[in-house]
Design a protein around this motif. Structure first.
Motif, short mmCIF file in Angstrom:
data_model
loop_
_atom_site.label_atom_id
_atom_site.label_comp_id
_atom_site.label_asym_id
_atom_site.label_seq_id
_atom_site.Cartn_x
_atom_site.Cartn_y
_atom_site.Cartn_z
N PRO A 57 0.80 -1.24 0.00
CA PRO A 57 0.00 0.00 0.00
C PRO A 57 0.83 1.27 0.00
O PRO A 57 0.29 2.35 -0.25
N PHE A 58 2.13 1.19 0.28
CA PHE A 58 2.96 2.38 0.35
C PHE A 58 3.73 2.64 -0.95
O PHE A 58 4.46 3.63 -1.05
N ILE A 59 3.57 1.77 -1.94
CA ILE A 59 4.23 1.96 -3.22
C ILE A 59 3.55 3.08 -4.00
O ILE A 59 2.32 3.21 -4.02
N ILE A 60 4.35 3.92 -4.67
CA ILE A 60 3.83 5.03 -5.46
C ILE A 60 3.78 4.69 -6.94
O ILE A 60 2.82 5.03 -7.64
N VAL A 61 4.79 4.02 -7.44
CA VAL A 61 4.91 3.73 -8.87
C VAL A 61 4.83 2.23 -9.10
O VAL A 61 5.61 1.46 -8.52
N ASP A 62 3.86 1.80 -9.94
CA ASP A 62 3.77 0.39 -10.29
C ASP A 62 4.86 0.06 -11.31
O ASP A 62 4.90 0.63 -12.40
N ASP A 63 5.72 -0.88 -10.96
CA ASP A 63 6.84 -1.21 -11.84
C ASP A 63 6.63 -2.52 -12.61
O ASP A 63 7.56 -3.07 -13.20
N GLY A 64 5.38 -3.00 -12.60
CA GLY A 64 5.07 -4.21 -13.34
C GLY A 64 5.47 -5.50 -12.66
O GLY A 64 5.48 -6.56 -13.30
N SER A 65 5.77 -5.42 -11.37
CA SER A 65 6.27 -6.61 -10.66
C SER A 65 5.18 -7.41 -9.96
O SER A 65 5.49 -8.36 -9.24
N CYS A 66 3.90 -7.04 -10.14
CA CYS A 66 2.81 -7.73 -9.43
C CYS A 66 2.79 -9.21 -9.76
O CYS A 66 2.98 -9.62 -10.92
N VAL A 67 2.55 -10.01 -8.73
CA VAL A 67 2.45 -11.46 -8.87
C VAL A 67 1.07 -11.88 -8.39
O VAL A 67 0.61 -11.45 -7.33
N TYR A 68 0.39 -12.71 -9.16
CA TYR A 68 -0.99 -13.08 -8.87
C TYR A 68 -1.12 -14.57 -8.58
O TYR A 68 -0.44 -15.41 -9.19
N GLY A 69 -2.00 -14.88 -7.63
CA GLY A 69 -2.34 -16.26 -7.35
C GLY A 69 -3.59 -16.68 -8.10
O GLY A 69 -4.04 -16.01 -9.03
N GLU A 70 -4.17 -17.78 -7.65
CA GLU A 70 -5.38 -18.27 -8.31
C GLU A 70 -6.54 -17.32 -8.08
O GLU A 70 -6.63 -16.63 -7.07
N SER A 71 -7.46 -17.26 -9.03
CA SER A 71 -8.66 -16.42 -8.93
C SER A 71 -9.86 -17.31 -8.66
O SER A 71 -10.12 -18.27 -9.41
N LEU A 72 -10.59 -17.02 -7.59
CA LEU A 72 -11.74 -17.82 -7.17
C LEU A 72 -12.99 -16.94 -7.15
O LEU A 72 -12.92 -15.76 -6.81
N LEU A 73 -14.15 -17.51 -7.45
CA LEU A 73 -15.37 -16.73 -7.61
C LEU A 73 -16.47 -17.27 -6.69
O LEU A 73 -16.81 -18.46 -6.73
N VAL A 74 -17.02 -16.37 -5.85
CA VAL A 74 -18.20 -16.69 -5.04
C VAL A 74 -19.42 -16.48 -5.93
O VAL A 74 -19.61 -15.41 -6.51
N THR A 75 -20.27 -17.51 -6.03
CA THR A 75 -21.37 -17.46 -7.00
C THR A 75 -22.75 -17.45 -6.36
O THR A 75 -23.75 -17.30 -7.07
N ASN A 76 -22.84 -17.62 -5.02
CA ASN A 76 -24.16 -17.63 -4.38
C ASN A 76 -24.07 -17.08 -2.97
O ASN A 76 -22.97 -16.80 -2.47
N THR A 77 -25.20 -16.91 -2.31
CA THR A 77 -25.24 -16.37 -0.95
C THR A 77 -25.38 -17.47 0.09
O THR A 77 -25.63 -17.19 1.27
N ASN A 78 -25.20 -18.71 -0.29
CA ASN A 78 -25.30 -19.81 0.67
C ASN A 78 -24.20 -19.71 1.72
O ASN A 78 -23.12 -19.18 1.46
N ASP A 79 -24.48 -20.26 2.90
CA ASP A 79 -23.47 -20.25 3.96
C ASP A 79 -22.40 -21.30 3.72
O ASP A 79 -21.26 -21.16 4.18
N SER A 80 -22.72 -22.36 3.03
CA SER A 80 -21.76 -23.43 2.80
C SER A 80 -22.07 -24.10 1.47
O SER A 80 -23.07 -23.82 0.83
N GLY A 81 -21.16 -24.99 1.06
CA GLY A 81 -21.36 -25.71 -0.17
C GLY A 81 -20.64 -25.09 -1.34
O GLY A 81 -20.01 -24.02 -1.22
N PRO A 82 -20.69 -25.74 -2.50
CA PRO A 82 -19.98 -25.24 -3.69
C PRO A 82 -20.38 -23.80 -4.04
O PRO A 82 -21.55 -23.45 -4.04
#
Length: 453
Positions: A57-82
């Protein structure tokens, strides 16, 4: 000669301008985005994307070094389950970015209060905001609460957390709960916490030893509504490792609660509050609802507006500094002054601040400053008495006031080795405009409409 003895930069707009130089040798430079003269942005370069594993959060200039993990998607309002929020969070790996399906905008996910949600990996949770609509996580139903056990670093962006019951004595929203030493980096961005009257972050073990001393909390562009306490480690003198630093920027606290930032012992925690509003005084008669409280060894406040008193308990050990810049305290006419303001630290600096009240003078209690060394400049005080005291009984203590205006405000300064007051104005004091009881008192270019004691 070759002009080298008088060569340099003759351009006044350059960062390396030298007014003594007579021959311009073409060396003029400009500051880079980091503020470094002739720099290449490397000193403040890094990853500025909150969804990246290496976000800073303290970086001023993005130098293209970002590293990303897996992307996961919440698809419903259920408390549990897929596709549920709970299942995806509990099964996410380090670096995962959890997002919400667009259809969940404006929807509420009610967490089952019989099961706490446990976060074991370092993850990012990114919600959706469009206008007044959010994705909402509701933690309290039917007078019971689901808590989030946070065992690793966490970034939360663009979410709303709520308690849909009436206010009650609920526990913290997030327990920092690691069983072993973890360097927590908690980032809370663009989010709202509403209708809690408990800490947002706290520790499950008051004798905590498992929190790495480099841990940080960063909050930006958030709202804490209805009696929130942000961080609490109540009277935690036995904690060997607490949060090392807390940064709060561009944030609003409305109807706050007690000990907003109670960060443990005097072992080195730094607290920063910048560009913030603290509004909505609490319940009259409750000692926990009428002051904005900070307990940390060093404190920096800049551009903050209060409509209640400020209570800062800094370090008494001689190592902690309290700095207040561009602070406004304006107490309403119905404020309960049994909750007086207090700033305590080894050194206190107050610059470009405005303290005032709309109360009857007989109802006002003094604002107390306790320190070894006090510096106050460009300060306006209207109907707001001030008491400055040295409680440490050491020889080298001092007070310096410059360009201060006191209107309808008694000022008392006592027990210091030396006091200097310059270029200041005292008007319409209720009793005595200035009371001095110190070894050495010096006044220069000051104006008084009343007598000085």
């Amino acid at each position: 000669g070759d002009n080298s003895s008088c060569g340099g930069c003759t351009d006044p707009s350059a960062c390396n301008y030298d007014p003594i130089v007579t021959v311009d040798d073409g060396s003029c430079a400009v500051n880079d985005d980091c503020g470094v003269c002739d720099g290449d942005n490397s000193s403040c370069g890094g990853c500025t994307d909150p969804s990246a594993i290496n976000y800073d959060p303290f970086i001023i200039v993005d130098d293209g070094s970002c590293v990303y993990g897996e992307s996961l998607l919440v698809t419903n309002t259920n408390d549990s389950g897929p596709g549920s929020f709970r299942e995806i969070v509990e099964n996410a790996n380090d670096g995962a970015v959890i997002r919400f399906h667009q259809d969940l905008l404006g929807q509420t996910i009610n967490l089952n209060t019989t099961d706490n949600l446990e976060i074991n990996s370092s993850i990012t949770i990114t919600g959706i905001i469009e206008g007044e609509d959010h994705v909402t996580i509701n933690l309290i139903q039917d007078q019971t609460q689901s808590q989030i056990l946070c065992n690793n670093s966490l970034t939360i962006d663009s979410l709303r957390f709520t308690n849909e019951n009436e206010l009650g004595q609920w526990g913290p929203v997030f327990w920092l709960n690691s069983p072993s030493a973890v360097e927590y980096n908690i980032n809370i961005l663009n989010s709202t916490f509403e209708n809690f009257d408990s800490p947002i972050f706290s520790f499950i073990d008051w004798n905590l030893t498992g929190l790495d001393s480099n841990s940080e909390l960063f909050v930006d562009n958030c709202e804490f509504l209805s009696k929130n306490t942000l961080v609490s480690v109540f009277d935690n003198a036995s904690a060997s490792n607490v949060l090392d630093s807390v940064f709060i920027h561009n944030t609003t606290f409305d109807s706050n609660n007690a000990t907003e930032f109670s960060l443990g012992s005097e072992s080195g925690c730094y607290f920063e509050l910048v560009n913030a509003n603290v509004v909505g005084i609490g319940i009259p008669g409750s000692v926990y609802d009428q002051t904005f409280d900070i307990l940390a060894s060093s404190v920096f406040l800049n551009n903050v507006n209060f409509d209640q008193n400020l209570n800062i308990q800094g370090s008494d050990s001689g190592s902690g500094d309290i700095v207040l810049q561009d602070i406004s305290i304006q107490l309403p006419s119905n404020y309960d002054m049994s909750f007086f303001g207090w700033v305590s630290g080894s050194s206190v600096s107050i610059t470009s601040c405005d303290f005032g009240s709309n109360m009857a003078q007989e109802d006002i209690s003094p604002f107390h400053i306790r320190s070894l060394n006090v510096s106050v400049s460009d300060f306006n005080c209207d109907n707001f008495p001030l008491e400055v005291e040295d409680f440490y009984e050491t020889e080298q203590t001092s007070v310096f006031f410059d360009r201060c205006n006191f209107h309808s405000s008694d000022v008392s300064i006592r027990e210091f080795h030396s006091v200097e007051i310059e270029n200041s104005y005292f008007q319409n004091s209720p009793s005595s405009p200035l009371y001095l009881k110190n070894n050495i008192n010096s006044l220069d270019n000051c104006t008084f409409e009343d007598n000085v004691t």
